[in-house]
Design an enzyme around this catalytic site. Structure first.
Site, PDB file in Angstrom:
ATOM      1  N   GLY A  21      12.872  -7.623   1.769  1.00  0.00           N
ATOM      2  CA  GLY A  21      12.539  -6.440   0.982  1.00  0.00           C
ATOM      3  C   GLY A  21      12.719  -6.601  -0.507  1.00  0.00           C
ATOM      4  O   GLY A  21      12.716  -5.607  -1.240  1.00  0.00           O
ATOM      5  N   GLU A  59      14.887 -12.782   4.713  1.00  0.00           N
ATOM      6  CA  GLU A  59      13.483 -12.775   5.114  1.00  0.00           C
ATOM      7  C   GLU A  59      12.560 -12.299   3.980  1.00  0.00           C
ATOM      8  O   GLU A  59      11.922 -11.244   4.085  1.00  0.00           O
ATOM      9  CB  GLU A  59      13.305 -11.883   6.343  1.00  0.00           C
ATOM     10  CG  GLU A  59      14.106 -12.340   7.545  1.00  0.00           C
ATOM     11  CD  GLU A  59      14.175 -11.282   8.637  1.00  0.00           C
ATOM     12  OE1 GLU A  59      13.602 -10.184   8.435  1.00  0.00           O
ATOM     13  OE2 GLU A  59      14.795 -11.541   9.671  1.00  0.00           O
ATOM     14  N   PRO A  60      12.451 -13.043   2.898  1.00  0.00           N
ATOM     15  CA  PRO A  60      11.518 -12.642   1.846  1.00  0.00           C
ATOM     16  C   PRO A  60      10.074 -12.855   2.288  1.00  0.00           C
ATOM     17  O   PRO A  60       9.738 -13.874   2.893  1.00  0.00           O
ATOM     18  CB  PRO A  60      11.879 -13.578   0.687  1.00  0.00           C
ATOM     19  CG  PRO A  60      12.425 -14.802   1.363  1.00  0.00           C
ATOM     20  CD  PRO A  60      13.142 -14.302   2.587  1.00  0.00           C
ATOM     21  N   GLY A  61       9.239 -11.901   2.016  1.00  0.00           N
ATOM     22  CA  GLY A  61       7.808 -12.036   2.305  1.00  0.00           C
ATOM     23  C   GLY A  61       7.009 -11.712   1.069  1.00  0.00           C
ATOM     24  O   GLY A  61       6.421 -12.579   0.427  1.00  0.00           O
ATOM     25  N   ARG A  97      -2.581   0.119   0.115  1.00  0.00           N
ATOM     26  CA  ARG A  97      -1.235   0.503  -0.316  1.00  0.00           C
ATOM     27  C   ARG A  97      -1.230   1.668  -1.302  1.00  0.00           C
ATOM     28  O   ARG A  97      -0.323   2.494  -1.287  1.00  0.00           O
ATOM     29  CB  ARG A  97      -0.489  -0.694  -0.923  1.00  0.00           C
ATOM     30  CG  ARG A  97      -0.161  -1.773   0.101  1.00  0.00           C
ATOM     31  CD  ARG A  97       0.751  -2.839  -0.495  1.00  0.00           C
ATOM     32  NE  ARG A  97       2.078  -2.322  -0.781  1.00  0.00           N
ATOM     33  CZ  ARG A  97       2.518  -2.016  -1.989  1.00  0.00           C
ATOM     34  NH1 ARG A  97       1.749  -2.178  -3.059  1.00  0.00           N
ATOM     35  NH2 ARG A  97       3.739  -1.546  -2.145  1.00  0.00           N
ATOM     36  N   TYR A 114       1.037   4.352   0.296  1.00  0.00           N
ATOM     37  CA  TYR A 114       2.375   4.439  -0.283  1.00  0.00           C
ATOM     38  C   TYR A 114       2.403   5.012  -1.692  1.00  0.00           C
ATOM     39  O   TYR A 114       3.463   5.018  -2.332  1.00  0.00           O
ATOM     40  CB  TYR A 114       3.014   3.038  -0.368  1.00  0.00           C
ATOM     41  CG  TYR A 114       3.160   2.301   0.929  1.00  0.00           C
ATOM     42  CD1 TYR A 114       3.599   2.928   2.082  1.00  0.00           C
ATOM     43  CD2 TYR A 114       2.875   0.941   1.004  1.00  0.00           C
ATOM     44  CE1 TYR A 114       3.743   2.235   3.268  1.00  0.00           C
ATOM     45  CE2 TYR A 114       3.021   0.226   2.187  1.00  0.00           C
ATOM     46  CZ  TYR A 114       3.457   0.882   3.315  1.00  0.00           C
ATOM     47  OH  TYR A 114       3.608   0.186   4.478  1.00  0.00           O
ATOM     48  N   CYS A 167     -15.796   6.256   1.426  1.00  0.00           N
ATOM     49  CA  CYS A 167     -16.056   7.689   1.424  1.00  0.00           C
ATOM     50  C   CYS A 167     -14.745   8.463   1.573  1.00  0.00           C
ATOM     51  O   CYS A 167     -14.532   9.159   2.560  1.00  0.00           O
ATOM     52  CB  CYS A 167     -17.040   8.025   2.536  1.00  0.00           C
ATOM     53  SG  CYS A 167     -17.746   9.667   2.386  1.00  0.00           S
ATOM     54  N   GLU A 168     -13.857   8.293   0.609  1.00  0.00           N
ATOM     55  CA  GLU A 168     -12.553   8.958   0.577  1.00  0.00           C
ATOM     56  C   GLU A 168     -12.161   9.198  -0.876  1.00  0.00           C
ATOM     57  O   GLU A 168     -12.232   8.275  -1.702  1.00  0.00           O
ATOM     58  CB  GLU A 168     -11.471   8.080   1.223  1.00  0.00           C
ATOM     59  CG  GLU A 168     -11.611   7.855   2.709  1.00  0.00           C
ATOM     60  CD  GLU A 168     -11.173   9.046   3.527  1.00  0.00           C
ATOM     61  OE1 GLU A 168     -10.472   9.930   2.979  1.00  0.00           O
ATOM     62  OE2 GLU A 168     -11.537   9.093   4.710  1.00  0.00           O
TER      63      GLU A 168
END
Length: 479
Positions: free
Chosen positions: A290, A332-334, A376, A380, A407-408
């Site tokens: 994270g 656990e870096p992603g 995202r 988010y 179409c949003e």
């Protein structure tokens, strides 16, 4: 703050934008912290990545397209490897697992393995990619809150190095499968520590009211350690399971170590309880990932060596407080490896100056991608930056909103950014920081094919994930 009558999409109108966004002195400037390390702007104003002009990349591969800087991703992986090796030298050591959910392909699996990292997967599909890439299965950790019987069976058969247990159902499921196969499956127990990272509600994963892990909350039973302690008891009672240690993860886009300090203390308190109750000290501790990256000028991040040093001090201090031997630590870096290593190249289709209430205006710049390649912003409320990439401009900065073709109304790529006032159809725009959760979360909304991923290195470019075509869409439609 009072909500805008027409909704959140219409806030920050005119030339104001968010408080953190400042009008640049030169709209052509690049902020190094936002871009892959090989990105430069040439004397002709054209952006180059690994020495290749984006105009050439657009001509060869089309747009939209994800451009992944191989050297940058490898360097970030190596920085985590070296930082944790140094910080935990003299303790029990440390392992770095690349979180494949951020972006996974066979090429990336090989790169991170060559740089000395392990791999974290969370579905059968991710496991299939990892195995197809040829990584040693013992270097794989398998996450997920609802692993199916077939997924668990494949993990056992492949010899995955650890399976992170997430529910009592899964303990029973895995114990039965492992017993049938005559093996002892190596497992960790995911603990929900009640620490909520300073992040969006949907990506904070350690507070109590969510789907992941075993809570430390005593609940109605009053038993110390709550569900997590009971999970330990059940695993230790299963001859076909081998308990490696405890796991916690407190969220995403974390910019300081305070949350890790609290979560580590709570997990190690459970470890001390396990020693008192069962007479064992668990050899491993996973603190999750994270770690945040810079998406815009408002984001300040800390380097892997700062993260590793802070976590080593926290673990050593808390272990001493509980009289525990320091376990082998993993992280656990992603996003912090894949995110800054890639950017998305778009072509501008239309530019629209929209008149708003009070005489204000907003420039809407529509590109040929959108929420199908970067959800995202809509999901988010994430913020991004962007730049005109196909030329330099002497025009003054203008506050713009970069939107997609879907179409949003919420199909927004970059909510607020200064672009040259003369941005026009046919221009190329690049959005940095899209290597994590761009292609990984891409969809076929409105039947738009997903973009490909092109790896660039040392002046060469090659496709590592092919762009979809309309034929691909129709091939699945068997009606």
């Amino acid at each position: 703050m009072r909500a805008h009558e027409a909704g959140a999409l219409h806030a920050d109108i005119g030339q104001h934008g968010p408080e953190w966004l400042r009008e640049p002195a030169d709209v052509n400037d690049l902020l190094p912290q936002l871009w892959p390390r090989t990105v430069t702007r040439g004397s002709d104003g054209v952006l180059r990545i690994a020495g290749i002009p984006v105009t050439e990349l657009a001509a060869e591969f089309g747009t939209p397209v994800f451009l992944l800087d191989e050297a940058d991703l490898r360097a970030r992986a190596a920085a985590y490897r070296d930082a944790f090796a140094a910080a935990f030298d003299g303790l029990a050591g440390a392992d770095v697992y690349y979180a494949g959910k951020s972006f996974l392909s066979k090429a990336v699996v090989r790169w991170i393995a060559e740089e000395g990292l392990r791999l974290d997967v969370c579905t059968g599909g991710e496991l299939a990619v990892a195995l197809a890439a040829g990584i040693d299965p013992a270097l794989i950790g398998f996450h997920g809150n609802n692993k199916s019987l077939s997924e668990l069976d494949r993990a056992i058969s492949a010899g995955v190095g650890r399976i992170v247990l997430d529910s009592f159902d899964e303990i029973d499921r895995l114990a039965g499968l492992a017993a049938e196969r005559g093996v002892r499956a190596p497992v960790m127990i995911r603990v929900t520590v009640g620490v909520e990272a300073h992040t969006h509600e949907y990506i904070a994963t350690a507070h109590e009211d969510q789907k992941f892990g075993f809570s430390l909350n005593r609940g109605n039973t009053g038993a110390p350690g709550g569900a997590a302690a009971e999970a330990v008891r059940r695993v230790l009672a299963a001859p076909s399971l081998r308990l490696l240690g405890l796991h916690s993860h407190i969220g995403s886009q974390i910019y300081d170590a305070a949350g890790f300090e609290v979560s580590t203390r709570r997990v190690l308190e459970l470890a001390a309880q396990i020693r008192a109750e069962h007479g064992i000290e668990l050899p491993e501790l996973d603190l999750g990932g994270g770690f945040g990256i810079a998406y815009t000028t408002q984001d300040e991040v800390f380097e892997p060596i700062e993260i590793a040093t802070a976590l080593a001090k926290i673990v050593e201090h808390e272990c001493a407080a509980y009289g525990l031997a320091v376990p082998r630590v993993s992280v656990e870096p992603g996003r912090s490896i894949s995110g800054p290593a890639a950017c998305t190249l778009y072509e501008v289709g239309t530019v629209k100056q929209v008149e708003l209430d009070g005489g204000a205006t907003r420039k809407y710049v529509s590109v040929d991608g959108g929420m199908s390649d970067n959800i995202r912003t809509a999901l988010y409320d994430a913020s991004y930056s962007c730049t005109l990439a196909s030329r330099a401009s002497a025009a003054p900065p203008a506050l713009a909103r970069v939107v997609g073709k879907h179409c949003e109304s919420g199909d927004i790529v970059v909510r607020d950014e200064f672009l040259p006032a003369d941005v026009s159809p046919g221009d190329l725009i690049v959005v940095p920081g899209t290597g994590a959760y761009g292609r990984a979360m891409a969809s076929n909304y409105n039947h738009v094919p997903r973009p490909g991923v092109v790896a660039v290195a040392d002046g060469t470019a090659r496709v590592i994930v092919r762009a979809e075509t309309e034929d691909d869409l129709l091939r699945l439609d068997v009606g």
